[in-house]
Design a protein around this motif. Structure first.
Motif, mmCIF file in Angstrom:
data_model
loop_
_atom_site.group_PDB
_atom_site.id
_atom_site.type_symbol
_atom_site.label_atom_id
_atom_site.label_comp_id
_atom_site.label_asym_id
_atom_site.label_seq_id
_atom_site.Cartn_x
_atom_site.Cartn_y
_atom_site.Cartn_z
ATOM 1 N N UNK A 50 49.430 77.099 85.863
ATOM 2 C CA UNK A 50 48.913 75.076 85.442
ATOM 3 C C UNK A 50 48.730 74.716 86.986
ATOM 4 N N UNK A 51 48.005 75.977 88.189
ATOM 5 C CA UNK A 51 47.726 75.083 89.605
ATOM 6 C C UNK A 51 46.412 75.166 89.990
ATOM 7 N N UNK A 245 40.571 71.692 71.907
ATOM 8 C CA UNK A 245 41.825 72.634 71.614
ATOM 9 C C UNK A 245 42.366 73.184 72.879
ATOM 10 N N UNK A 246 43.287 73.206 73.219
ATOM 11 C CA UNK A 246 43.186 74.271 74.343
ATOM 12 C C UNK A 246 44.909 74.415 74.125
ATOM 13 N N UNK A 247 44.573 76.013 75.409
ATOM 14 C CA UNK A 247 46.076 76.599 75.112
ATOM 15 C C UNK A 247 46.049 76.893 76.970
ATOM 16 N N UNK A 248 46.292 75.908 77.790
ATOM 17 C CA UNK A 248 46.522 76.064 79.274
ATOM 18 C C UNK A 248 47.896 75.792 79.748
ATOM 19 N N UNK A 249 48.032 75.873 80.470
ATOM 20 C CA UNK A 249 49.702 75.537 80.692
ATOM 21 C C UNK A 249 49.410 74.065 81.030
ATOM 22 N N UNK A 250 48.522 73.446 81.303
ATOM 23 C CA UNK A 250 48.960 72.333 81.001
ATOM 24 C C UNK A 250 47.269 71.101 80.976
ATOM 25 N N UNK A 251 47.302 70.267 80.481
ATOM 26 C CA UNK A 251 45.421 69.985 78.973
ATOM 27 C C UNK A 251 45.790 68.681 79.426
ATOM 28 N N UNK A 252 46.315 67.809 80.341
ATOM 29 C CA UNK A 252 46.337 67.026 80.376
ATOM 30 C C UNK A 252 45.440 65.800 81.590
ATOM 31 N N UNK A 269 47.025 71.108 71.411
ATOM 32 C CA UNK A 269 47.473 72.261 72.154
ATOM 33 C C UNK A 269 48.300 73.170 72.061
ATOM 34 N N UNK A 270 48.313 74.295 72.313
ATOM 35 C CA UNK A 270 48.833 75.918 72.626
ATOM 36 C C UNK A 270 49.100 75.762 74.279
ATOM 37 N N UNK A 293 38.313 74.300 76.386
ATOM 38 C CA UNK A 293 38.247 75.129 77.604
ATOM 39 C C UNK A 293 37.447 76.216 77.617
ATOM 40 N N UNK A 294 36.827 76.350 78.728
ATOM 41 C CA UNK A 294 36.297 77.753 79.301
ATOM 42 C C UNK A 294 37.546 79.280 78.953
ATOM 43 N N UNK A 295 38.571 79.020 79.205
ATOM 44 C CA UNK A 295 39.217 79.919 79.109
ATOM 45 C C UNK A 295 39.498 81.121 77.365
ATOM 46 N N UNK A 296 39.996 79.017 76.676
ATOM 47 C CA UNK A 296 40.577 79.559 75.856
ATOM 48 C C UNK A 296 38.637 80.134 74.868
ATOM 49 N N UNK A 297 37.799 79.966 74.635
ATOM 50 C CA UNK A 297 36.412 80.039 74.287
ATOM 51 C C UNK A 297 36.332 81.104 74.696
ATOM 52 N N UNK A 298 36.963 81.787 75.936
ATOM 53 C CA UNK A 298 36.530 83.382 75.884
ATOM 54 C C UNK A 298 37.231 84.363 74.881
#
Length: 335
Positions: A50-51, A245-252, A269-270, A293-298
């Motif tokens: 998440x950095x 919809x987010x599946x990332x370390x920090x969606x805040x 949030x996942x 997010x673009x990462x989740x879109x992939x």
């Protein structure tokens, strides 16, 4: 989760000693670390995620791709494939992993995108290519010490700086803070818009950079549009509620940005690198508009039931004193 981390605190000294001794073994040469005679740039962190490694790698790609034959090499976290894989027209997120596939999806005409859990093996395979790279960007390889990168960029977030953290399992650090000495560049990421020069100087004093280290600060820049494969919508043109919809370390930071835009949405949030179940896809398909997010879109873009309703919000980073930062990278990367 916080309670579990609290009760696991007695394990912290053991984890600290194990990772500290591992570093000592590499530092003393008791474990081998391979150097290379061409530029290798490592982007990583001390914490568990998440950095902002992905936007940093993309920043470096944009900076270097027009001047050198460039490749990225990632582990390919969460992929279903094994060993060395090179991105091509047949690859997807299950073969490369979500983040490397994002690199391929965005930059396939400009760079090579490869994955291999064994970075030495990955580098060797890239060098066997007829059109081998001049520069390799190692994604999330700060702890992969079997490869000695020529330039190490270490990221730490403004809100959760490594200087105020402890190692796993109670903290978030993968190794002791002393590991930061391997960094040539330390970037404090996800800084607030209102950060002042006094704030920066206080953080630099807290980090205590060594003589060979440079400290920079970066901010997230969200797009004002969302994208699908064949459509673009301005955020101020979004009508009605949507599902985030987010599946990332920090969606805040993303949630805060959308709220500042006075948008109406429900957030699902996942965990980071979440593999979406068929039941979750079916649930999402009931919504008219889904932003991710673009990462989740992939991971989601190939789902037939989400076609026409799934969009992603891209991000980039702005680096303070970017001229100096860019000069350091180009001086090393271009020789």
């Amino acid at each position: 989760m916080k309670f579990l981390r609290f009760i696991l605190f007695p394990i912290v000294p053991f984890y600290y000693l194990i990772t500290w001794f591992r570093n000592i073994m590499f530092d003393k040469g008791w474990l081998a670390s391979k150097s290379y005679d061409f530029p290798i740039i490592c982007v990583g962190n001390l914490s568990t995620g998440g950095t902002g490694k992905t936007p940093m790698v993309e920043y470096l790609i944009r900076l270097l791709k027009d001047d050198v034959n460039l490749a990225t090499l990632s582990r390919g976290y969460g992929r279903q494939s094994k060993g060395f894989k090179l991105g091509d027209a047949k690859t997807n997120a299950t073969i490369l992993g979500d983040e490397p596939f994002q690199f391929y999806n965005t930059f396939s005409e400009d760079i090579k995108v490869a994955v291999d859990a064994d970075r030495q093996s990955g580098i060797s395979n890239l060098l066997l290519l007829k059109d081998k790279p001049d520069v390799i960007l190692l994604d999330d390889a700060f702890q992969h010490r079997k490869v000695k990168a020529g330039l190490n960029i270490m990221l730490t977030t403004f809100d959760n700086r490594y200087t105020k953290d402890i190692v796993l399992p109670t903290g978030n650090l993968r190794e002791p803070k002393s590991g930061a000495k391997r960094a040539n560049i330390i970037v404090v990421t996800k800084c607030p818009e209102e950060i002042t020069e006094i704030n920066k100087q206080d953080i630099i004093a807290e980090i205590k950079p060594l003589a060979y280290q440079q400290v920079f600060f970066s901010k997230i820049r969200y797009s004002d549009k969302v994208y699908s494969e064949n459509k673009t919508i301005a955020l101020d043109k979004l009508i009605g509620d949507f599902k985030l919809v987010t599946g990332i370390a920090n969606a805040k930071p993303l949630v805060s940005y959308l709220k500042r835009r006075d948008l109406s949405f429900e957030h699902l949030n996942f965990k980071d690198h979440h593999e979406f179940l068929s039941s979750e896809i079916e649930y999402l398909s009931k919504y008219e508009l889904i932003i991710t997010t673009e990462k989740d879109y992939m991971r989601l873009k190939t789902e037939a039931s989400l076609q026409g309703k799934l969009f992603y919000l891209p991000i980039k980073i702005d680096i303070d004193n970017s001229d100096k930062f860019d000069a350091i990278i180009k001086t090393y990367g271009l020789g």
